[in-house]
Scaffold this motif. Structure first.
Motif, PDB file in Angstrom:
ATOM      1  N   SER A 211       0.826  -1.209   0.000  1.00 21.57           N
ATOM      2  CA  SER A 211       0.000   0.000   0.000  1.00 21.57           C
ATOM      3  C   SER A 211       0.860   1.260   0.000  1.00 21.57           C
ATOM      4  CB  SER A 211      -0.924   0.002   1.220  1.00 21.57           C
ATOM      5  OG  SER A 211      -0.167  -0.054   2.426  1.00 21.57           O
ATOM      6  N   LEU A 212       1.989   1.223   0.717  1.00 15.71           N
ATOM      7  CA  LEU A 212       2.877   2.381   0.743  1.00 15.71           C
ATOM      8  C   LEU A 212       3.542   2.579  -0.616  1.00 15.71           C
ATOM      9  CD1 LEU A 212       4.173   4.657   2.330  1.00 15.71           C
ATOM     10  CD2 LEU A 212       5.940   3.055   3.108  1.00 15.71           C
ATOM     11  N   LYS A 213       3.965   1.488  -1.246  1.00 18.10           N
ATOM     12  CA  LYS A 213       4.554   1.586  -2.580  1.00 18.10           C
ATOM     13  C   LYS A 213       3.535   2.128  -3.578  1.00 18.10           C
ATOM     14  CE  LYS A 213       7.883  -2.188  -1.968  1.00 18.10           C
ATOM     15  NZ  LYS A 213       8.306  -3.536  -2.439  1.00 18.10           N
ATOM     16  N   LEU A 214       2.293   1.688  -3.451  1.00 23.82           N
ATOM     17  CA  LEU A 214       1.241   2.179  -4.335  1.00 23.82           C
ATOM     18  C   LEU A 214       1.016   3.672  -4.126  1.00 23.82           C
ATOM     19  CD1 LEU A 214      -0.907   1.466  -6.427  1.00 23.82           C
ATOM     20  CD2 LEU A 214      -2.485   0.958  -4.542  1.00 23.82           C
ATOM     21  N   LEU A 215       1.074   4.111  -2.874  1.00 20.95           N
ATOM     22  CA  LEU A 215       0.926   5.537  -2.580  1.00 20.95           C
ATOM     23  C   LEU A 215       2.050   6.336  -3.210  1.00 20.95           C
ATOM     24  CD1 LEU A 215      -0.458   7.867  -1.095  1.00 20.95           C
ATOM     25  CD2 LEU A 215       0.918   7.294   0.926  1.00 20.95           C
ATOM     26  N   TRP A 216       3.272   5.826  -3.145  1.00 20.39           N
ATOM     27  CA  TRP A 216       4.404   6.509  -3.778  1.00 20.39           C
ATOM     28  C   TRP A 216       4.172   6.664  -5.277  1.00 20.39           C
ATOM     29  CZ3 TRP A 216       8.649   3.064  -1.080  1.00 20.39           C
ATOM     30  CH2 TRP A 216       8.784   3.476   0.252  1.00 20.39           C
ATOM     31  N   ILE A 218       1.294   6.712  -6.876  1.00 16.01           N
ATOM     32  CA  ILE A 218       0.197   7.649  -7.131  1.00 16.01           C
ATOM     33  C   ILE A 218       0.677   9.089  -6.975  1.00 16.01           C
ATOM     34  CG2 ILE A 218      -2.029   8.467  -6.284  1.00 16.01           C
ATOM     35  CD1 ILE A 218      -2.697   5.580  -5.558  1.00 16.01           C
ATOM     36  N   LEU A 219       1.436   9.357  -5.918  1.00 16.41           N
ATOM     37  CA  LEU A 219       1.937  10.713  -5.697  1.00 16.41           C
ATOM     38  C   LEU A 219       2.862  11.150  -6.830  1.00 16.41           C
ATOM     39  CD1 LEU A 219       2.673  10.629  -1.849  1.00 16.41           C
ATOM     40  CD2 LEU A 219       0.771  11.756  -3.026  1.00 16.41           C
TER      41      LEU A 219
END
Length: 231
Positions: A211-216, A218-219
């Motif tokens: 989820s954190l990698k996905l957030l990176w 997306i940002l």
């Protein structure tokens, strides 16, 4: 320090420079600039991937030196046949193109692809070498310096470069700057000598969650979207 600043400066100077050169060839539509930005973003990612791969190799100094020599040889050759080493020959201009994406990619790859790739890899590569040679020191200042060079490169082009120099002069000036960068990089590689940059202990940190990698991702995508929407 100068090496990282210069590479970042040149990296962000070449984008508006070559973009201005080829935009009239394809009608100057927003899609042309978006395609050019896609090319640069893809090659920037490739440069980062190369740096990540290189620091794991046993002969990384020799590999990178060979890449620098190859790039200088290419610029020298193109400088003999084109008006400048990075401004494409009019012969590459397509007579008529309905879907110019592949033509734009080819022209950019032939003219600035390899130099841009080398510049893109420089900042993460130098930071990795610095952190391995001086594990107790922070390389954050190098990252900050790279950002400063990038910002100044973008600001300097419309204010100090574009109004006063022709595209041919800009191409030669940028190429001379790249030669200076290559010389400084070669000196750094030579000074590394037999220092152990290949095998250093790295403190293990917990893996980032999916989820954190996905957030990176997306940002990063949002930032690129904003960039394309206002340029």
């Amino acid at each position: 320090i100068f090496n990282i600043f210069l590479s970042a400066f040149l990296l962000f100077q070449i984008q508006p420079m070559i973009g201005k050169f080829i935009l009239p060839w394809f009608g100057g539509t927003p899609a042309v600039w978006s395609t050019a930005m896609l090319f640069f973003q893809a090659l920037l990612t490739g440069g980062y991937a190369y740096a990540y791969w290189l620091v794991k190799q046993s002969r990384q100094r020799w590999i990178h030196s060979a890449l620098l020599i190859l790039t200088l040889a290419l610029l020298t050759t193109l400088g003999l046949v084109w008006r400048s080493p990075i401004t494409p020959s009019p012969e590459l201009r397509p007579a008529y193109v309905e879907f110019p994406v592949f033509n734009i990619f080819f022209i950019l790859l032939a003219s600035v692809g390899l130099p841009y790739f080398v510049l893109a890899s420089n900042s993460p590569l130098m930071q990795a070498w610095f952190s391995r040679l001086q594990p107790t020191s922070s390389y954050a200042r190098l990252y900050a310096l790279s950002n400063v060079g990038s910002l100044l490169g973008l600001l300097a082009y419309p204010v100090l470069v574009e109004p006063f120099f022709s595209l041919q002069s800009q191409g030669w000036g940028w190429s001379i700057g790249f030669v200076l960068f290559a010389i400084v990089s070669s000196i750094i590689v030579y000074q590394l000598g037999d220092k152990k940059i290949e095998s250093t202990s790295v403190e293990k940190t917990p893996r980032a969650s999916i989820s954190l990698k996905l957030l990176w991702m997306i940002l990063g995508g949002v930032a690129s979207l904003f960039l394309l929407s206002i340029t």
